[in-house]
Scaffold this active site. Structure first.
Site, short mmCIF file in Angstrom:
data_model
loop_
_atom_site.label_atom_id
_atom_site.label_comp_id
_atom_site.label_asym_id
_atom_site.label_seq_id
_atom_site.Cartn_x
_atom_site.Cartn_y
_atom_site.Cartn_z
N GLU A 66 -0.13 -0.59 3.27
CA GLU A 66 0.14 0.73 2.70
C GLU A 66 -0.86 1.80 3.11
O GLU A 66 -1.61 2.33 2.31
CB GLU A 66 0.20 0.61 1.17
CG GLU A 66 1.34 -0.29 0.73
CD GLU A 66 1.46 -0.46 -0.78
OE1 GLU A 66 2.50 -0.96 -1.22
OE2 GLU A 66 0.51 -0.07 -1.49
N GLU A 119 6.67 -6.26 0.97
CA GLU A 119 6.16 -6.26 -0.40
C GLU A 119 7.01 -5.40 -1.30
O GLU A 119 7.38 -4.27 -0.95
CB GLU A 119 4.72 -5.75 -0.46
CG GLU A 119 4.12 -5.86 -1.86
CD GLU A 119 2.80 -5.13 -2.00
OE1 GLU A 119 1.88 -5.40 -1.19
OE2 GLU A 119 2.68 -4.30 -2.92
#
Length: 425
Positions: free
Chosen positions: A175, A264
């Site tokens: 991320e 995820e």
């Protein structure tokens, strides 16, 4: 994710931009009437993406390791198992911590799973701070450390290999576009690293792992031939991503030879119990859309063992986990998604997959309050029967025996608020 804003000691993440929090569905009367749906037509010759697997993450430093029994539950494929075939682990910034997740990773591989890894931060010596908006201590990788960072990823890969874990792939950064508590990367920085340094990494490279499948992070990679040449898997997270943004036309145009993974997510939230029903059916629909609309090749949950995850803290499979198992146990790595009527009736979702020996796996989700009489027709099918498994309010992946197939067709009742998997024989 992290134990910063995403998993504080006493609560789960709360940022509205980080996830979509859906209200739990209220109690509705279960209708006993059975409705009919359009026939589901399955065409095994119309092949889509190759499936790499379904799985989840362990992060021993933050929540403790899986026990030996929990590893069997997570990665085993028999009754009462999740059937996970992918494990994601972190890449600790300090080499002294690299052993933390080895035991679970090694057992996952022994049970047939593949393992990928994602870093949250480079080693501290490679990082500098800068001002990013109101954040005065934002972190980024120093440009003069790009080569050293690639070597760091290589060293971790080598360490795992020497300890019985051959990584399937390693990410550049978890991320990079939601990094208030870890390391930020701009799209330009990501492309530069991929162009100049990722080619030296000795396993498959995953990027960019945007927290919300934001295409401004992955488009530049796909549009840069040199960067794209050094990427093997376009990875994405789906926190708050609308179904409308699941398809990725640019990947279909330019991603030939690359894989597309969802690395995820938790869904629909991290606040409710994973056993809340019928809310857990949202997980089944989410996986369906990830496979059919987005055409991902892998679907990886956040923590495997958590109150909102596929395995409860006591090691038992949750209702959300049962929804995952309807895919993971039966749609194995190497299976190929094939065309099937995806939405034959309101609140009914169907996907199909072809495995070895012409086996066909069908997953059907009925989120409606009425049972549905559903016909399935396999074009040019030679199956004589199908075995089935059911999850509803009172059962988890419960065997339902076999149903005969006549001239490639069979009809079954999909109970209200249920998910069923069918496997041909």
């Amino acid at each position: 994710m992290t134990q910063g804003p995403n998993e504080p000691v006493s609560s789960e993440p709360s940022s509205p931009s980080r996830r979509t929090v859906l209200a739990a569905m209220g109690s509705l009367p279960i209708l006993t009437a059975t409705t009919s749906a359009a026939a589901v037509v399955i065409d095994p010759s119309a092949q889509r993406q190759t499936i790499r697997g379904f799985g989840g993450m362990t992060h021993t430093a933050w929540i403790g390791d899986l026990t030996a029994a929990q590893r069997e539950t997570a990665f085993g494929t028999g009754e009462g198992r999740l059937g996970f075939s992918v494990l994601r682990i972190p890449v600790p910034e300090n080499s002294a911590d690299w052993s933390r997740d080895v035991a679970t990773a090694r057992r996952a591989i022994e049970l047939g799973a593949t393992v990928i890894a994602s870093p949250w931060n480079p080693p501290a010596r490679m990082v500098e701070t800068f001002v990013r908006g109101s954040q005065t201590n934002a972190r980024r990788l120093r440009y003069d450390m790009y080569g050293a960072y690639a070597q760091h990823l290589n060293d971790f890969t080598t360490y795992l290999r020497n300890n019985g874990v051959n990584l399937y792939g390693i990410s550049v950064q978890n991320e990079p576009d939601y990094a208030h508590d870890w390391t930020w990367w701009t799209p330009t920085e990501m492309v530069r690293f991929l162009r100049e340094n990722a080619g030296s990494i000795g396993t498959r490279v995953i990027a960019p792992e945007s927290f919300q499948y934001l295409k401004n992070m992955s488009d530049p990679i796909l549009n840069d031939s040199a960067a794209l040449a050094n990427v093997d898997i376009i990875g994405a997270h789906l926190y708050g991503t609308s179904f409308a943004n699941f398809p990725y036309p640019l990947f279909k145009q330019k991603g030939a030879g690359k894989e597309l993974w969802m690395t995820e997510v938790y869904y629909p939230n991290s606040t409710d119990s994973a056993d809340l029903w019928p809310q857990a059916l949202d997980v089944g629909e989410h996986i369906h859309r990830a496979m059919v609309d987005a055409e991902f090749q892998a679907y990886i949950w956040w923590y495997i063992r958590r109150s909102y995850g596929p395995m409860r803290e006591d090691g038992q499979i949750s209702k959300r986990g049962a929804n995952m198992a309807h895919f993971a146990r039966f749609v194995r790595p190497g299976y190929v998604r094939i065309d099937a009527t995806a939405n034959p009736a309101s609140n009914v979702y169907v996907s199909a997959y072809r495995g070895g020996n012409s086996t066909v796996v069908i997953v059907a989700i009925n989120k409606g309050t009425s049972a549905v009489s559903q016909q399935f027709t396999l074009r040019n099918g030679t199956a004589s029967r199908v075995s089935s498994w059911l999850t509803d309010a009172g059962r988890n992946v419960a065997s339902q025996g076999t149903t005969g197939v006549s001239n490639g067709s069979f009809t079954v009742t999909l109970p209200a608020r249920s998910v069923m998997t069918f496997v041909t024989a």
